[in-house]
Design a protein around this motif. Structure first.
Motif, PDB file in Angstrom:
ATOM      1  N   THR A 221      13.800   3.389  -1.242  1.00 37.10           N
ATOM      2  CA  THR A 221      12.591   3.428  -0.407  1.00 37.10           C
ATOM      3  C   THR A 221      11.471   4.180  -1.122  1.00 37.10           C
ATOM      4  O   THR A 221      11.727   4.983  -2.030  1.00 37.10           O
ATOM      5  N   PRO A 222      10.245   3.963  -0.681  1.00 39.18           N
ATOM      6  CA  PRO A 222       9.132   4.711  -1.275  1.00 39.18           C
ATOM      7  C   PRO A 222       9.297   6.223  -1.086  1.00 39.18           C
ATOM      8  O   PRO A 222       8.918   6.997  -1.966  1.00 39.18           O
ATOM      9  N   GLU A 223       9.883   6.620   0.037  1.00 40.48           N
ATOM     10  CA  GLU A 223      10.068   8.054   0.308  1.00 40.48           C
ATOM     11  C   GLU A 223      10.990   8.697  -0.717  1.00 40.48           C
ATOM     12  O   GLU A 223      10.728   9.810  -1.191  1.00 40.48           O
ATOM     13  N   VAL A 224      12.072   8.006  -1.071  1.00 37.89           N
ATOM     14  CA  VAL A 224      13.006   8.558  -2.069  1.00 37.89           C
ATOM     15  C   VAL A 224      12.312   8.652  -3.425  1.00 37.89           C
ATOM     16  O   VAL A 224      12.399   9.683  -4.113  1.00 37.89           O
ATOM     17  N   VAL A 225      11.601   7.600  -3.810  1.00 36.33           N
ATOM     18  CA  VAL A 225      10.897   7.617  -5.099  1.00 36.33           C
ATOM     19  C   VAL A 225       9.851   8.739  -5.104  1.00 36.33           C
ATOM     20  O   VAL A 225       9.732   9.475  -6.089  1.00 36.33           O
ATOM     21  N   ALA A 226       9.140   8.898  -4.004  1.00 33.42           N
ATOM     22  CA  ALA A 226       8.147   9.976  -3.910  1.00 33.42           C
ATOM     23  C   ALA A 226       8.808  11.336  -4.069  1.00 33.42           C
ATOM     24  O   ALA A 226       8.287  12.206  -4.772  1.00 33.42           O
ATOM     25  N   ASP A 227       9.967  11.523  -3.438  1.00 33.32           N
ATOM     26  CA  ASP A 227      10.688  12.800  -3.563  1.00 33.32           C
ATOM     27  C   ASP A 227      11.124  13.048  -5.001  1.00 33.32           C
ATOM     28  O   ASP A 227      11.009  14.166  -5.510  1.00 33.32           O
ATOM     29  N   VAL A 228      11.642  12.013  -5.654  1.00 34.34           N
ATOM     30  CA  VAL A 228      12.083  12.160  -7.047  1.00 34.34           C
ATOM     31  C   VAL A 228      10.890  12.496  -7.938  1.00 34.34           C
ATOM     32  O   VAL A 228      10.959  13.399  -8.784  1.00 34.34           O
ATOM     33  N   LEU A 229       9.773  11.789  -7.736  1.00 38.44           N
ATOM     34  CA  LEU A 229       8.587  12.061  -8.546  1.00 38.44           C
ATOM     35  C   LEU A 229       8.029  13.452  -8.272  1.00 38.44           C
ATOM     36  O   LEU A 229       7.551  14.125  -9.188  1.00 38.44           O
ATOM     37  N   GLN A 230       8.119  13.879  -7.015  1.00 38.69           N
ATOM     38  CA  GLN A 230       7.578  15.194  -6.662  1.00 38.69           C
ATOM     39  C   GLN A 230       8.305  16.317  -7.398  1.00 38.69           C
ATOM     40  O   GLN A 230       7.688  17.305  -7.791  1.00 38.69           O
ATOM     41  N   ASP A 231       9.611  16.172  -7.591  1.00 35.89           N
ATOM     42  CA  ASP A 231      10.323  17.233  -8.326  1.00 35.89           C
ATOM     43  C   ASP A 231      10.542  16.858  -9.793  1.00 35.89           C
ATOM     44  O   ASP A 231      11.377  17.430 -10.476  1.00 35.89           O
ATOM     45  N   SER A 232       9.744  15.901 -10.277  1.00 35.64           N
ATOM     46  CA  SER A 232       9.791  15.450 -11.675  1.00 35.64           C
ATOM     47  C   SER A 232      11.174  14.967 -12.089  1.00 35.64           C
ATOM     48  O   SER A 232      11.543  15.049 -13.264  1.00 35.64           O
ATOM     49  N   GLY A 233      11.937  14.475 -11.132  1.00 39.56           N
ATOM     50  CA  GLY A 233      13.255  13.919 -11.418  1.00 39.56           C
ATOM     51  C   GLY A 233      14.342  14.943 -11.639  1.00 39.56           C
ATOM     52  O   GLY A 233      15.469  14.590 -11.972  1.00 39.56           O
ATOM     53  N   ARG A 234      14.043  16.214 -11.440  1.00 35.32           N
ATOM     54  CA  ARG A 234      15.034  17.264 -11.746  1.00 35.32           C
ATOM     55  C   ARG A 234      16.318  17.130 -10.928  1.00 35.32           C
ATOM     56  O   ARG A 234      17.412  17.285 -11.462  1.00 35.32           O
ATOM     57  N   GLY A 235      16.184  16.866  -9.622  1.00 38.94           N
ATOM     58  CA  GLY A 235      17.373  16.722  -8.777  1.00 38.94           C
ATOM     59  C   GLY A 235      18.232  15.555  -9.207  1.00 38.94           C
ATOM     60  O   GLY A 235      19.467  15.667  -9.296  1.00 38.94           O
ATOM     61  N   LEU A 236      17.593  14.426  -9.489  1.00 40.77           N
ATOM     62  CA  LEU A 236      18.322  13.246  -9.944  1.00 40.77           C
ATOM     63  C   LEU A 236      18.953  13.504 -11.307  1.00 40.77           C
ATOM     64  O   LEU A 236      20.125  13.163 -11.538  1.00 40.77           O
TER      65      LEU A 236
ATOM     66  N   SER B 247       0.826  -1.213   0.000  1.00 38.27           N
ATOM     67  CA  SER B 247       0.000   0.000   0.000  1.00 38.27           C
ATOM     68  C   SER B 247       0.855   1.255   0.000  1.00 38.27           C
ATOM     69  O   SER B 247       0.482   2.265  -0.574  1.00 38.27           O
ATOM     70  N   THR B 248       2.026   1.197   0.635  1.00 40.81           N
ATOM     71  CA  THR B 248       2.938   2.342   0.614  1.00 40.81           C
ATOM     72  C   THR B 248       3.375   2.622  -0.817  1.00 40.81           C
ATOM     73  O   THR B 248       3.355   3.760  -1.278  1.00 40.81           O
ATOM     74  N   TRP B 249       3.778   1.578  -1.525  1.00 41.01           N
ATOM     75  CA  TRP B 249       4.206   1.747  -2.911  1.00 41.01           C
ATOM     76  C   TRP B 249       3.040   2.181  -3.798  1.00 41.01           C
ATOM     77  O   TRP B 249       3.229   2.972  -4.712  1.00 41.01           O
ATOM     78  N   SER B 250       1.851   1.693  -3.545  1.00 39.59           N
ATOM     79  CA  SER B 250       0.689   2.094  -4.348  1.00 39.59           C
ATOM     80  C   SER B 250       0.428   3.584  -4.237  1.00 39.59           C
ATOM     81  O   SER B 250       0.027   4.231  -5.206  1.00 39.59           O
ATOM     82  N   LEU B 251       0.668   4.138  -3.049  1.00 43.53           N
ATOM     83  CA  LEU B 251       0.506   5.589  -2.872  1.00 43.53           C
ATOM     84  C   LEU B 251       1.567   6.362  -3.632  1.00 43.53           C
ATOM     85  O   LEU B 251       1.302   7.434  -4.166  1.00 43.53           O
ATOM     86  N   VAL B 252       2.774   5.815  -3.687  1.00 42.51           N
ATOM     87  CA  VAL B 252       3.892   6.486  -4.356  1.00 42.51           C
ATOM     88  C   VAL B 252       3.805   6.319  -5.873  1.00 42.51           C
ATOM     89  O   VAL B 252       4.234   7.195  -6.614  1.00 42.51           O
ATOM     90  N   LEU B 253       3.232   5.204  -6.310  1.00 41.97           N
ATOM     91  CA  LEU B 253       3.178   4.889  -7.743  1.00 41.97           C
ATOM     92  C   LEU B 253       1.730   4.804  -8.248  1.00 41.97           C
ATOM     93  O   LEU B 253       1.316   3.789  -8.801  1.00 41.97           O
ATOM     94  N   PRO B 254       0.961   5.879  -8.114  1.00 40.61           N
ATOM     95  CA  PRO B 254      -0.438   5.810  -8.543  1.00 40.61           C
ATOM     96  C   PRO B 254      -0.594   5.585 -10.046  1.00 40.61           C
ATOM     97  O   PRO B 254      -1.647   5.159 -10.507  1.00 40.61           O
ATOM     98  N   HIS B 255       0.453   5.861 -10.809  1.00 44.72           N
ATOM     99  CA  HIS B 255       0.419   5.662 -12.257  1.00 44.72           C
ATOM    100  C   HIS B 255       0.596   4.184 -12.633  1.00 44.72           C
ATOM    101  O   HIS B 255       0.444   3.832 -13.787  1.00 44.72           O
ATOM    102  N   ARG B 256       0.905   3.346 -11.650  1.00 45.38           N
ATOM    103  CA  ARG B 256       1.059   1.899 -11.875  1.00 45.38           C
ATOM    104  C   ARG B 256      -0.122   1.176 -11.259  1.00 45.38           C
ATOM    105  O   ARG B 256      -0.439   1.385 -10.092  1.00 45.38           O
ATOM    106  N   SER B 257      -0.750   0.319 -12.018  1.00 48.16           N
ATOM    107  CA  SER B 257      -1.881  -0.418 -11.473  1.00 48.16           C
ATOM    108  C   SER B 257      -1.824  -1.863 -11.953  1.00 48.16           C
ATOM    109  O   SER B 257      -2.049  -2.119 -13.126  1.00 48.16           O
TER     110      SER B 257
END
Length: 130
Positions: A33-48, A9-19
């Protein structure tokens, strides 16, 4: 790795585009971790992206993704999320245009939108039987 890292469920919240997020989440959980992926997605990957391209930054995104392979997997999720957003936006745009065509001519709308009548017709074709 924390229990939340593997919790579906944690990953489902982070990856709503995946079903469902299952296989992708399992792969990502091996690296980050889901938190890191969420952070990357939140800034559209710009930092990475900045770090991959050698631009200075304050966060070790690649390290937090678990290294280069983890970073590639996370960037793939940025791409998947962007693709899902593009699809949703295109569908919504077509529905709104189909509604507009009921009250306005294709020629008028095309001129306002700066596209050809043919391009506009292609956008609304098949939506609500138009």
């Amino acid at each position: 790795m924390s229990p939340a890292t593997r919790h579906p469920s944690t990953w489902s919240l982070v990856l709503p585009h995946r079903s469902p997020a299952g296989a992708v989440a399992d792969r990502l959980a091996r690296w980050t971790t889901p938190e890191v992926v969420a952070d990357v997605l939140q800034d559209s990957g710009r930092g990475l992206l900045d770090q991959v391209e050698g631009r200075p930054g304050g966060r070790d995104w690649i390290g937090e993704c678990g290294g280069p392979l983890g970073a590639v997997l996370v960037l793939a999720e940025v791409d998947a999320a962007a693709s899902a957003l593009r699809s949703a936006v295109a569908a919504a745009r077509s529905r709104v245009l189909a509604d507009l065509v009921l009250d306005h001519s294709l020629v008028e709308l095309a001129a306002e939108l700066g596209v050809t009548r043919q391009a506009l017709h292609k956008s609304v074709r098949g939506v609500r039987g138009l």
